[in-house]
Design a protein around this motif. Structure first.
Motif, PDB file in Angstrom:
ATOM      1  N   LEU A  84      31.145 -20.657 -96.103  1.00  0.00           N
ATOM      2  CA  LEU A  84      31.037 -20.491 -94.646  1.00  0.00           C
ATOM      3  C   LEU A  84      30.714 -21.804 -93.950  1.00  0.00           C
ATOM      4  N   GLN A  85      29.851 -22.588 -94.562  1.00  0.00           N
ATOM      5  CA  GLN A  85      29.506 -23.882 -93.938  1.00  0.00           C
ATOM      6  C   GLN A  85      30.732 -24.785 -93.901  1.00  0.00           C
ATOM      7  N   LYS A  86      31.503 -24.745 -94.988  1.00  0.00           N
ATOM      8  CA  LYS A  86      32.734 -25.560 -95.002  1.00  0.00           C
ATOM      9  C   LYS A  86      33.726 -25.048 -93.955  1.00  0.00           C
ATOM     10  N   ALA A  87      33.865 -23.734 -93.889  1.00  0.00           N
ATOM     11  CA  ALA A  87      34.799 -23.159 -92.917  1.00  0.00           C
ATOM     12  C   ALA A  87      34.347 -23.445 -91.486  1.00  0.00           C
ATOM     13  N   TRP A  88      33.031 -23.405 -91.270  1.00  0.00           N
ATOM     14  CA  TRP A  88      32.463 -23.692 -89.941  1.00  0.00           C
ATOM     15  C   TRP A  88      32.831 -25.123 -89.515  1.00  0.00           C
ATOM     16  N   MET A  89      32.733 -26.029 -90.462  1.00  0.00           N
ATOM     17  CA  MET A  89      33.026 -27.444 -90.150  1.00  0.00           C
ATOM     18  C   MET A  89      34.531 -27.646 -89.962  1.00  0.00           C
ATOM     19  N   GLU A  90      35.286 -26.980 -90.803  1.00  0.00           N
ATOM     20  CA  GLU A  90      36.734 -27.109 -90.706  1.00  0.00           C
ATOM     21  C   GLU A  90      37.240 -26.594 -89.341  1.00  0.00           C
ATOM     22  N   ALA A  91      36.670 -25.484 -88.891  1.00  0.00           N
ATOM     23  CA  ALA A  91      37.119 -24.875 -87.624  1.00  0.00           C
ATOM     24  C   ALA A  91      36.388 -25.450 -86.408  1.00  0.00           C
ATOM     25  N   ASN A  92      35.512 -26.426 -86.633  1.00  0.00           N
ATOM     26  CA  ASN A  92      34.732 -26.998 -85.521  1.00  0.00           C
ATOM     27  C   ASN A  92      34.086 -25.901 -84.682  1.00  0.00           C
ATOM     28  N   VAL A  93      33.383 -25.012 -85.349  1.00  0.00           N
ATOM     29  CA  VAL A  93      32.809 -23.868 -84.634  1.00  0.00           C
ATOM     30  C   VAL A  93      31.729 -24.278 -83.623  1.00  0.00           C
ATOM     31  N   PRO A  94      30.721 -25.063 -84.027  1.00  0.00           N
ATOM     32  CA  PRO A  94      29.563 -25.224 -83.135  1.00  0.00           C
ATOM     33  C   PRO A  94      29.874 -25.981 -81.847  1.00  0.00           C
ATOM     34  N   THR A 135      31.417 -19.404 -78.846  1.00  0.00           N
ATOM     35  CA  THR A 135      32.241 -19.873 -79.967  1.00  0.00           C
ATOM     36  C   THR A 135      32.796 -18.715 -80.799  1.00  0.00           C
ATOM     37  N   TYR A 136      32.763 -17.518 -80.260  1.00  0.00           N
ATOM     38  CA  TYR A 136      33.062 -16.325 -81.057  1.00  0.00           C
ATOM     39  C   TYR A 136      34.413 -16.355 -81.767  1.00  0.00           C
ATOM     40  N   GLN A 137      35.459 -16.798 -81.088  1.00  0.00           N
ATOM     41  CA  GLN A 137      36.766 -16.699 -81.752  1.00  0.00           C
ATOM     42  C   GLN A 137      36.853 -17.647 -82.934  1.00  0.00           C
ATOM     43  N   ARG A 138      36.144 -18.758 -82.847  1.00  0.00           N
ATOM     44  CA  ARG A 138      36.136 -19.682 -83.993  1.00  0.00           C
ATOM     45  C   ARG A 138      35.256 -19.140 -85.116  1.00  0.00           C
ATOM     46  N   ILE A 139      34.173 -18.459 -84.745  1.00  0.00           N
ATOM     47  CA  ILE A 139      33.330 -17.821 -85.769  1.00  0.00           C
ATOM     48  C   ILE A 139      34.177 -16.816 -86.539  1.00  0.00           C
ATOM     49  N   ARG A 140      34.932 -16.022 -85.801  1.00  0.00           N
ATOM     50  CA  ARG A 140      35.753 -14.999 -86.452  1.00  0.00           C
ATOM     51  C   ARG A 140      36.753 -15.650 -87.402  1.00  0.00           C
ATOM     52  N   SER A 141      37.410 -16.702 -86.953  1.00  0.00           N
ATOM     53  CA  SER A 141      38.425 -17.318 -87.821  1.00  0.00           C
ATOM     54  C   SER A 141      37.770 -18.037 -89.001  1.00  0.00           C
ATOM     55  N   ALA A 142      36.595 -18.585 -88.805  1.00  0.00           N
ATOM     56  CA  ALA A 142      35.904 -19.243 -89.924  1.00  0.00           C
ATOM     57  C   ALA A 142      35.464 -18.221 -90.969  1.00  0.00           C
ATOM     58  N   ILE A 143      35.069 -17.045 -90.540  1.00  0.00           N
ATOM     59  CA  ILE A 143      34.677 -15.999 -91.498  1.00  0.00           C
ATOM     60  C   ILE A 143      35.897 -15.560 -92.315  1.00  0.00           C
ATOM     61  N   HIS A 144      37.012 -15.396 -91.641  1.00  0.00           N
ATOM     62  CA  HIS A 144      38.240 -15.057 -92.385  1.00  0.00           C
ATOM     63  C   HIS A 144      38.549 -16.140 -93.424  1.00  0.00           C
ATOM     64  N   ALA A 145      38.458 -17.390 -93.012  1.00  0.00           N
ATOM     65  CA  ALA A 145      38.798 -18.498 -93.916  1.00  0.00           C
ATOM     66  C   ALA A 145      37.843 -18.546 -95.112  1.00  0.00           C
ATOM     67  N   ALA A 146      36.545 -18.378 -94.835  1.00  0.00           N
ATOM     68  CA  ALA A 146      35.561 -18.427 -95.919  1.00  0.00           C
ATOM     69  C   ALA A 146      35.746 -17.247 -96.871  1.00  0.00           C
ATOM     70  N   GLY A 147      36.068 -16.095 -96.306  1.00  0.00           N
ATOM     71  CA  GLY A 147      36.295 -14.911 -97.130  1.00  0.00           C
ATOM     72  C   GLY A 147      37.427 -15.142 -98.110  1.00  0.00           C
ATOM     73  N   LYS A 148      38.471 -15.779 -97.624  1.00  0.00           N
ATOM     74  CA  LYS A 148      39.596 -16.089 -98.513  1.00  0.00           C
ATOM     75  C   LYS A 148      39.153 -16.974 -99.661  1.00  0.00           C
TER      76      LYS A 148
END
Lengths: 151, 767
Positions: A84-94, A135-148
């Motif tokens: 999740l931390q990697k996905a968060w950084m990849e998607a520039n969530v914060p 940042t909700y839409q990026r959170i959602r996409s980062a969760i999908h990415a991390a789940g994968k």
């Protein structure tokens, strides 16, 4: 004397057993990655894991935490490389970043049970966590990415 | 515009080599090349204080500060506050690009509060607008000096040398020297005069216009980032303050016996109420001091306080709403006038009129106000999540009878700002308490309840619109009246009217090219503290104005997008002076550099229509699209919102589009994130945002009754489209909010046939 485990380390506490875990983490042992947002279990900024379950540390008294194993953002991954931390950084969530540790801890509890959550399942799991920057839409996409990655 | 960028003019800026000045110390070792772009002339440079060692620079008046060390490390000071826009990263990127620096060798330093930096008030969406040129000039000047130093060393013409990714290369021979190796020699050279500074061609930009990650990303994701809430000092005490429930109230008497019994509580202190006007002074009250945040909060609950509530105790939002709307029906102060609306109304084939209302809003930053202050030797040092560290200096100094330069303000990361953290009342509280506690460091933590109940609220407004349509449905006249308690009440207790800043946010700068148009402002007195919140008066003005535009389109039986484009006309630079606008504020910018060009507004609307598939699907039966556009903070934005309203009246936003012409873009990734976030905040304003007052007391207290958008209420997806532009960079943080709210309201009308003229929409039954 209350004993508990925080990020794998044994701790003991002899103060007010009614004090929320949040303030113990922040004021007493300087684990400030867990944030104060509302003090009422309404925003999720203070989310930690208690025996693996996501809980609001502002609503968890030291008495309730006794004998439990607590994980905070500082203990989620030894090197900050949880999927999740990697996905968060990849998607520039914060944006401001203040709520993001709570968001990550909430999402980590979700993914532990379900590597392939649907949008609806993510919305249901995450709607207790407020992000005022939006940042909700990026959170959602980062969760999908991390789940994968975790699947 | 594009010429302006290519030539890189810095109107006021001067770049000065300060590497030989004795005041530079700390991180900059002797021999470092140090550049500072500054705004004021050299004689205005103040002497330094001890804290400039670290952020060195800064006795000068630099708007930026840039230093290169012999080891090749580049230090760039960000003097603006980071609250989520990415500015701490973006401004340094501008300098690094012109310097052709290796970004991995750049270290960003947060500047303390100091006038020497020029304006530090990080609001008004102006950091890039105001400092792009200065940062760019600073980087370019450093590059030229490095090239010059290398050419001298090699004894070759400068024209044969070029700076390339942290090295200067002698092109014919292929010889190379790193920036670090050249720093000392380059530091002895004169700084190029502004007119002689050469800028990179756009084709060679390395960072500007490209995607860059924010510097604090990893720290944020691992919990290491330091916000104001995370500051801890040796021996620090914690304070929680019970404040007067009614604005302007005072402590009459109190009983602290039970509070003192609470374990961990070590002291009780009073803080005086403000002397009107309220400005940034603390509200006053009774503070409980303890050895932990929890103990302070527990002790505070045991306080028994009698209040003298004062003149605002009768204030009631329902009553006030009626007053505002009644006033809006009466002629007010004219702030813009074209033609003669009254004559046009008299001969119109149809007139349309409507009242609109928008309530108070709270900022509700995720990190509530918090500050740590330490009073020591008649000086104060503080650590604050603040948008305005210089206002911290002034406010703390004012509260304790010190000079601003005796107050050192360290700026932490901000857990959100939105305008709240420009107002440092909470820092004055901490400083007063530290002094009263014999100089021990004191941390004042606002609870969420404190934050919601004691904010500087975004203003409530009552508005009235009337328009005339000719027999073809074409709008011929528009009267726009707005009544709101003004931000100016902050500095003037007798204030009854708004001022240019509020007028210039959607009241006297509506884009319509109509033969008759009048904007008026009616009187209203403030009974709570009024402040600015992300996009400020645009929120209510643009909501009502662009909703009413949609109403006119429907009254005329026309498509809303087409009708809005028709009212804007073919597009032009609007000449406000000839339209009775005495002093068009223009977001503090020169009108020559940042004119209101309604062609750009047309363009974002047209693109928004294309991107959203406007007009392709028939609205109704619980589905609809709404559209609106506005210029704010010198940027042009159109929003399209798609809504679904189910049989229970529940609103969902499957998708939204934000089309933004913000001029030149430095970091497109952060621009997109700002417009995505603005859509979420605006959705929350539309859906549920409301602060109300009864008996002078704010009725909301936390996120259960002051609801902001959550993931399941926010737009499921917001597509941001950035218009390619070479115009000077405009604002980014705020302009995404204003058009979104009316686009949302217009979509609800399209879906349900219900025109919602009151914010928030939750107050209206939709089905």
């Amino acid at each position: 004397m209350i004993k508990l485990k925080i990020n794998g380390r044994e701790r003991s506490f002899d103060g007010d057993p009614e004090m929320p875990l949040l303030w113990y983490l922040r004021d007493e042992i300087d684990l400030t990655g867990t944030k104060f947002g509302c003090g009422a279990g309404l925003c999720g900024a203070c989310t930690v894991h208690k025996n693996g379950e996501a809980v609001r540390s502002c609503q968890t008294s030291m008495k309730d935490a006794a004998g439990k194993s607590i994980t905070t953002i500082e203990g989620l991954s030894p090197n900050g490389q949880h999927p999740l931390q990697k996905a968060w950084m990849e998607a520039n969530v914060p944006q401001c970043g203040y709520c993001q540790t709570g968001q990550i801890m909430q999402a980590a509890a979700l993914l532990k049970k379900n590597h392939k959550p649907s949008d609806k399942e993510i919305d249901d799991a995450m709607s207790g966590n407020i992000c005022r920057c939006g940042t909700y839409q990026r959170i959602r996409s980062a969760i999908h990415a991390a789940g994968k990655e975790m699947a | 515009m594009s010429d302006h960028i290519e030539n890189g003019l810095v109107e006021n800026g001067v770049v000065e080599n300060i590497s030989r000045r004795s005041l530079i110390g700390g991180v900059f070792s002797a021999g470092a090349l140090v550049l500072a772009a500054r705004i004021l002339p050299e004689e205005a440079w103040a002497d330094t204080n001890e804290y400039h060692g670290k952020a060195a620079s800064s006795a000068l008046r630099p708007s930026i500060y840039l230093g290169i060390e012999p080891d090749g490390t580049i230090y760039i000071v960000t003097h603006r506050s980071e609250m989520g826009t990415g500015i701490r990263t973006t401004l340094p990127l501008v300098a690094a690009d012109e310097l052709d620096a290796d970004w991995s060798k750049v270290k960003i330093e947060q500047g303390i509060g100091d006038k020497a930096y020029g304006d530090q008030n990080t609001d008004g969406s102006k950091s890039i607008r105001g400092f792009f040129e200065a940062f760019r000039e600073s980087g370019a000047s450093a590059r030229m000096m490095l090239v010059s130093a290398a050419a001298k060393q090699w004894n070759v013409p400068e024209s044969e040398c070029a700076a390339k990714f942290h090295e200067v290369v002698h092109t014919p021979s292929g010889k190379k020297l790193g920036y670090g190796a050249l720093a000392t020699a380059a530091g002895k050279l004169p700084v190029p005069k502004p007119a002689d500074v050469k800028y990179k061609p756009k084709s060679e930009w390395r960072y500007i216009g490209k995607e860059s990650k924010i510097a604090d990303l990893a720290d944020i994701c691992t919990g290491k980032a330091t916000f104001g809430m995370d500051i801890k000092r040796q021996g620090m005490l914690y304070a929680s303050i019970e404040r007067p429930p009614v604005m302007g109230g005072k402590v009459q008497s109190f009983d602290d016996k039970a509070a003192r019994q609470v374990k961990g509580v070590s002291g009780i202190e009073t803080i005086d109420g403000f002397k009107p006007p309220y400005t940034f002074q603390p509200l006053g009250g009774v503070a409980v001091i303890a050895n932990s945040t929890w103990a302070a909060i527990q002790g505070r609950k045991k306080l028994k306080i009698e209040w003298n509530n004062g003149e605002n105790a009768a204030h009631d939002s329902e009553q006030y709403r009626k007053e505002l709307l009644t006033t809006a029906r009466k002629p007010g102060k004219v702030v813009r006038n074209i033609g003669d609306v009254d004559a046009a109304f008299a001969k119109a084939s149809k007139t349309v009129e409507a009242e609109y209302y928008a309530p108070l809003l709270a900022h509700a930053t995720m990190e509530p106000p918090v500050a740590v202050a330490e009073f020591k030797g008649n000086k104060v040092e503080c650590w604050v999540p603040t948008q305005n560290p210089q206002a911290v200096q002034d406010t703390v100094a004012g509260a304790l009878g010190l000079k601003p330069e005796d107050v050192t303000c360290h700026v932490t990361l901000l857990g959100g700002g939105f305008g709240r953290k420009s107002k440092p009342d909470y820092v004055a509280e901490a400083a007063i308490l530290s002094k009263k506690q014999g100089g021990k460091p004191v941390k004042v933590v606002w609870t969420r309840e404190d934050d919601i109940k004691f904010d500087y609220y975004h203003s409530v407004a009552g508005m009235y619109h009337k328009a005339a349509l000719d027999s073809n449905g074409k709008a011929t006249a528009w009267l726009h009246r707005s009544v709101f308690p003004s931000i100016s009440s902050m500095n003037d207790a007798s204030s009854m009217y708004g001022f240019d800043v509020e007028y210039g946010m959607g009241l006297n700068d509506m884009p319509w090219d109509l033969p008759n148009h009048r904007a008026e402002n009616g009187p209203a007195k403030a009974h709570v503290r009024i402040g600015w919140l992300r996009s400020v008066a645009n929120i209510y003005h643009v909501f009502s104005g662009l909703s009413f535009a949609d109403e006119l389109a429907h009254a005329a039986g026309r498509d809303s997008l087409e009708y809005q484009l028709e009212m804007i006309g073919p597009g032009k630079i609007i000449d406000f002076k000839s339209q009775g606008v005495a002093n068009y504020w223009n977001y503090g910018e020169s009108y020559e550099k940042f004119p209101f060009d309604s062609k750009r507004l047309r363009h974002v609307l047209e693109v928004a229509g294309e991107k959203s598939g406007w007009g392709k699907r028939k609205s109704g039966n619980g589905w609809g699209l709404g559209i609106a556009a506005a210029r704010s903070f010198t940027s042009y934005v159109a929003s399209v919102v798609e809504v679904e309203v189910d049989k229970a009246g529940k609103i969902r936003i499957p998708r939204a589009w934000q089309v933004a012409d913000v001029g030149m873009v430095i970091n497109p990734e952060r621009v997109r994130s700002q417009f995505e976030g603005a859509a979420v905040m605006a959705a929350g304003i539309g859906l549920t945002g409301e602060i109300s007052v009864a008996d002078g007391r704010v009725q909301q207290s936390n996120f259960n009754n002051y609801q902001v958008a959550r993931m399941n209420q926010a737009p499921m997806q917001t597509d941001v489209h950035i218009i390619e532009s070479t115009a000077l960079p405009g604002g980014v943080g705020e302009p995404g909010v204003p058009p979104f709210v009316p686009a949302f309201a217009n979509a609800i009308f399209a879906a349900t046939g219900k025109r919602v003229r009151d914010l928030p929409f939750s107050k209206t039954k939709l089905v």
